[in-house]
Motif scaffolding. Structure first.
Motif, short mmCIF file in Angstrom:
data_model
loop_
_atom_site.label_atom_id
_atom_site.label_comp_id
_atom_site.label_asym_id
_atom_site.label_seq_id
_atom_site.Cartn_x
_atom_site.Cartn_y
_atom_site.Cartn_z
N ASP A 17 0.89 -1.32 -0.11
CA ASP A 17 0.10 -0.07 -0.12
C ASP A 17 0.89 1.51 -0.15
OD1 ASP A 17 -1.88 2.08 0.56
OD2 ASP A 17 -2.71 1.08 2.26
N LEU A 18 0.87 2.11 -1.14
CA LEU A 18 1.80 3.23 -1.04
C LEU A 18 1.43 4.42 -0.09
CD1 LEU A 18 3.74 4.85 -2.70
CD2 LEU A 18 2.19 5.81 -4.42
N ASP A 19 0.39 4.30 0.13
CA ASP A 19 -0.24 5.34 1.36
C ASP A 19 0.48 4.88 2.63
OD1 ASP A 19 -1.67 6.64 -0.40
OD2 ASP A 19 -3.67 5.81 0.17
N GLU A 20 0.68 3.67 2.97
CA GLU A 20 1.00 3.15 4.33
C GLU A 20 2.69 3.41 4.20
OE1 GLU A 20 1.63 -1.00 6.88
OE2 GLU A 20 -0.04 -0.80 5.18
N MET A 21 3.15 3.05 2.90
CA MET A 21 4.87 3.15 2.82
C MET A 21 5.22 4.66 3.19
SD MET A 21 5.34 0.67 -0.25
CE MET A 21 6.69 1.75 -0.94
N ARG A 23 3.63 6.88 4.77
CA ARG A 23 3.39 7.18 6.27
C ARG A 23 4.67 6.63 7.11
NH1 ARG A 23 -1.98 6.42 5.35
NH2 ARG A 23 -2.15 4.31 5.85
N ILE A 24 5.08 5.47 6.60
CA ILE A 24 6.07 4.73 7.38
C ILE A 24 7.61 5.56 7.28
CG2 ILE A 24 7.75 2.83 7.17
CD1 ILE A 24 5.12 1.15 6.66
N LEU A 25 7.66 6.19 5.86
CA LEU A 25 8.78 7.08 5.72
C LEU A 25 8.81 8.42 6.57
CD1 LEU A 25 9.37 6.47 1.98
CD2 LEU A 25 10.66 5.52 3.63
N ILE A 26 7.50 9.15 6.53
CA ILE A 26 7.45 10.08 7.49
C ILE A 26 7.75 9.79 8.75
CG2 ILE A 26 5.82 11.91 8.02
CD1 ILE A 26 4.36 11.57 5.15
N ASP A 27 7.27 8.91 9.41
CA ASP A 27 7.40 8.34 10.73
C ASP A 27 8.72 8.28 11.21
OD1 ASP A 27 4.64 8.75 11.42
OD2 ASP A 27 4.18 6.78 11.25
N THR A 28 9.26 7.56 10.12
CA THR A 28 10.73 7.36 10.11
C THR A 28 11.71 8.45 10.53
OG1 THR A 28 10.61 5.14 8.94
CG2 THR A 28 12.96 5.94 9.12
N SER A 29 11.36 9.58 9.43
CA SER A 29 11.91 10.89 9.62
C SER A 29 11.83 11.63 10.78
CB SER A 29 11.54 11.44 8.35
OG SER A 29 12.13 12.87 8.33
N LYS A 32 13.56 10.37 13.72
CA LYS A 32 15.23 10.31 13.41
C LYS A 32 15.78 9.01 13.42
CE LYS A 32 15.92 14.84 15.35
NZ LYS A 32 15.26 15.60 14.46
N SER A 33 14.93 8.20 12.68
CA SER A 33 15.47 6.69 12.50
C SER A 33 16.07 6.42 11.28
CB SER A 33 14.16 5.69 12.55
OG SER A 33 13.57 5.77 14.06
N VAL A 34 16.65 5.36 11.06
CA VAL A 34 17.33 5.17 9.83
C VAL A 34 16.30 4.21 9.05
CG1 VAL A 34 19.40 3.94 8.78
CG2 VAL A 34 19.76 5.22 10.89
N TYR A 35 16.07 4.53 7.64
CA TYR A 35 15.26 3.95 6.86
C TYR A 35 16.40 2.97 5.93
CZ TYR A 35 12.85 2.41 2.79
OH TYR A 35 12.30 1.87 1.53
N ALA A 36 15.94 1.59 5.89
CA ALA A 36 16.86 0.80 5.36
C ALA A 36 16.43 -0.25 4.21
CB ALA A 36 17.47 -0.24 6.45
N GLY A 37 15.25 0.32 3.85
CA GLY A 37 14.46 -0.52 2.70
C GLY A 37 13.17 -1.58 3.44
N PHE A 38 12.52 -1.84 2.42
CA PHE A 38 11.39 -2.73 2.77
C PHE A 38 11.71 -4.32 2.82
CE2 PHE A 38 9.55 1.26 1.38
CZ PHE A 38 8.63 1.32 2.62
#
Length: 52
Positions: A17-21, A23-29, A32-38
């Motif tokens: 779900d693109l909308d959920e993805m 939201r996850i990226l915004i919450d990660t930012s 101040k977490s590190v995004y490592a991929g799905f």
């Protein structure tokens, strides 16, 4: 909207779900977490089992 994503670990394609993805990226930012991929559920479960 659903899009096809590839697992970073095994390369298996899954619908996501693109909308959920987004939201996850915004919450990660915000956190101040590190995004490592799905990861697919199987790979994510395996990674969690290895850490504990």
């Amino acid at each position: 909207m659903d899009i096809q994503m590839e697992c970073k670990n095994c390369g298996q394609a899954r619908l996501a779900d693109l909308d959920e993805m987004i939201r996850i990226l915004i919450d990660t930012s915000k956190n101040k977490s590190v995004y490592a991929g799905f990861f697919c559920k199987d790979c994510a479960d395996e990674l969690l089992d290895e850490d504990f």
